[in-house]
Motif scaffolding. Structure first.
Motif, PDB file in Angstrom:
ATOM      1  N   ALA A 119       0.601   4.002  -2.993  1.00 11.72           N
ATOM      2  CA  ALA A 119       0.324   5.422  -2.759  1.00 11.72           C
ATOM      3  C   ALA A 119       1.409   6.291  -3.379  1.00 11.72           C
ATOM      4  O   ALA A 119       1.120   7.332  -3.993  1.00 11.72           O
TER       5      ALA A 119
ATOM      6  N   TYR B  44      -0.084  13.317  -0.833  1.00 15.86           N
ATOM      7  CA  TYR B  44       0.823  12.165  -0.800  1.00 15.86           C
ATOM      8  C   TYR B  44       2.191  12.552  -1.347  1.00 15.86           C
ATOM      9  O   TYR B  44       3.231  12.130  -0.833  1.00 15.86           O
TER      10      TYR B  44
ATOM     11  N   GLN C   5       0.799  -1.212   0.000  1.00 16.07           N
ATOM     12  CA  GLN C   5       0.000   0.000   0.000  1.00 16.07           C
ATOM     13  C   GLN C   5       0.838   1.272   0.000  1.00 16.07           C
ATOM     14  O   GLN C   5       0.487   2.253  -0.658  1.00 16.07           O
ATOM     15  N   ASP C   6       1.945   1.268   0.729  1.00 17.86           N
ATOM     16  CA  ASP C   6       2.802   2.447   0.731  1.00 17.86           C
ATOM     17  C   ASP C   6       3.396   2.690  -0.654  1.00 17.86           C
ATOM     18  O   ASP C   6       3.458   3.826  -1.133  1.00 17.86           O
TER      19      ASP C   6
ATOM     20  N   GLY D 250       4.331  14.055   1.114  1.00  9.03           N
ATOM     21  CA  GLY D 250       4.791  13.191   2.192  1.00  9.03           C
ATOM     22  C   GLY D 250       3.740  12.835   3.220  1.00  9.03           C
ATOM     23  O   GLY D 250       4.026  12.089   4.164  1.00  9.03           O
ATOM     24  N   ASP D 251       2.505  13.345   3.061  1.00 11.64           N
ATOM     25  CA  ASP D 251       1.439  12.970   3.992  1.00 11.64           C
ATOM     26  C   ASP D 251       1.090  11.499   3.809  1.00 11.64           C
ATOM     27  O   ASP D 251       1.124  10.964   2.697  1.00 11.64           O
ATOM     28  N   SER D 252       0.738  10.833   4.892  1.00  8.04           N
ATOM     29  CA  SER D 252       0.445   9.401   4.846  1.00  8.04           C
ATOM     30  C   SER D 252      -0.976   9.136   4.359  1.00  8.04           C
ATOM     31  O   SER D 252      -1.938   9.782   4.819  1.00  8.04           O
ATOM     32  N   TRP D 253      -1.113   8.178   3.474  1.00  9.53           N
ATOM     33  CA  TRP D 253      -2.444   7.784   3.009  1.00  9.53           C
ATOM     34  C   TRP D 253      -3.288   7.261   4.162  1.00  9.53           C
ATOM     35  O   TRP D 253      -4.524   7.357   4.129  1.00  9.53           O
ATOM     36  N   ARG D 254      -2.642   6.704   5.188  1.00 12.06           N
ATOM     37  CA  ARG D 254      -3.379   6.167   6.339  1.00 12.06           C
ATOM     38  C   ARG D 254      -4.141   7.249   7.100  1.00 12.06           C
ATOM     39  O   ARG D 254      -5.127   6.963   7.779  1.00 12.06           O
ATOM     40  N   GLU D 255      -3.670   8.470   6.984  1.00 10.32           N
ATOM     41  CA  GLU D 255      -4.357   9.590   7.621  1.00 10.32           C
ATOM     42  C   GLU D 255      -5.249  10.343   6.644  1.00 10.32           C
ATOM     43  O   GLU D 255      -6.349  10.770   6.998  1.00 10.32           O
TER      44      GLU D 255
END
Length: 291
Positions: free
Chosen positions: A71, A95, A67-68, A98-103
């Protein structure tokens, strides 16, 4: 890329369907559609294909959905001119920063996540990649969806399309009814699943406008008003890519996405289920980075 492999065939079928749908400016019962006059080449594909290439690239590199990495691939290859929606554009730019897809993904749309058709439009090659391993198809399709579409309907749409492509790639002689029944058993309880049940009931309907009235035509750009119609089109035309595309052109609103989903499913099938050379030649080549 070796088109002997179902996932590669599916990717090409998705791209051609996407690019074809993006060129049809006069859908419905216009003579261009009724007489099946192909648009002038070249046909440029949209964000549907760009994101499908990211899924394909991730699978070839990692053998599964990381997933990382997915993204990052979405963010790296994002091209605004491909027609991304405004919410998707904002998400992918975050993304890229650098923002996380999880958030980010769960926070979309007031914390409900996206139920758009974006996760479904890009996922058919994944289903063909895993083929008969439907447990893996469901798991990996859900993982691919969650990177951008955290709402249960968005996830259900991706699962439905991936399972459909997997079945198309492994059951060449399946009937339309058996096809939809096999798909729906793997889709979680959702409006998408209810729509596929309705698609099954409408298999004997020859008028696509009736199907569109009952299933949705993609006007809302949601999984639940896009995926059922695409699966109805695929089920009725498992042996004819062209018939599916022209039928979609008579009814669908979000035509490039409906054709991308439908084309990716049908092209995953073996043997005579192929995209005609004239259509392939008209379509813009896939990007070199997809490998």
């Amino acid at each position: 890329m070796d088109t002997r492999f179902p996932a590669t065939r599916s990717l090409f079928g998705l791209a051609v369907g996407d690019a074809f749908g993006a060129q049809i400016l006069l859908p419905g019962d216009h003579p261009t559609v009724l007489e099946r006059r192909l648009p002038a080449a070249p046909w440029e594909w949209t964000d549907d294909t760009e994101m499908a290439c990211c899924i394909y690239q991730t699978l070839t590199r990692y053998g599964q959905i990381d997933q990382d990495a997915l993204a990052m691939s979405f963010a790296t290859h994002f091209t605004a001119e491909r027609g991304y929606g405004s919410a998707a554009e904002r998400m992918l730019l975050r993304y890229r920063k650098g923002d996380s897809w999880r958030e980010v993904a769960p926070s979309m749309f007031g914390g409900k996540g996206s139920w758009g058709n974006g996760a479904a439009m890009r996922v058919a090659p994944l289903g063909a990649w895993y083929g008969p391993n439907l447990d893996a198809v469901v798991t990996e399709a859900a993982k691919s969806a969650l990177v951008t579409h955290n709402h249960p309907e968005g996830v259900a749409g991706a699962i439905a399309v991936a399972v459909a492509a997997a079945i198309a790639s492994t059951a060449p002689n399946i009937s339309s009814g058996e096809f939809l029944q096999a798909v729906v058993t793997r889709v979680p309880d959702s409006q998408v699943r209810s729509g596929i049940h309705t698609a099954y009931e409408l298999l004997s309907t020859d008028d696509p406008r009736i199907a569109g009235e009952r299933l949705g035509i993609g006007h809302g750009v949601s999984a639940q008003d896009t995926v059922p119609l695409a699966l109805w089109l695929a089920a009725r035309n498992l042996n004819s890519f062209e018939d599916a595309m022209w039928t979609a052109a008579r009814v669908a609103a979000d035509l490039d996405t409906v054709c991308a989903i439908t084309g990716g499913i049908i092209a995953a099938g073996p043997g005579s289920v192929t995209v005609q050379p004239a259509w392939l030649r008209a379509c813009e080549p896939l990007p070199e980075w997809v490998g």
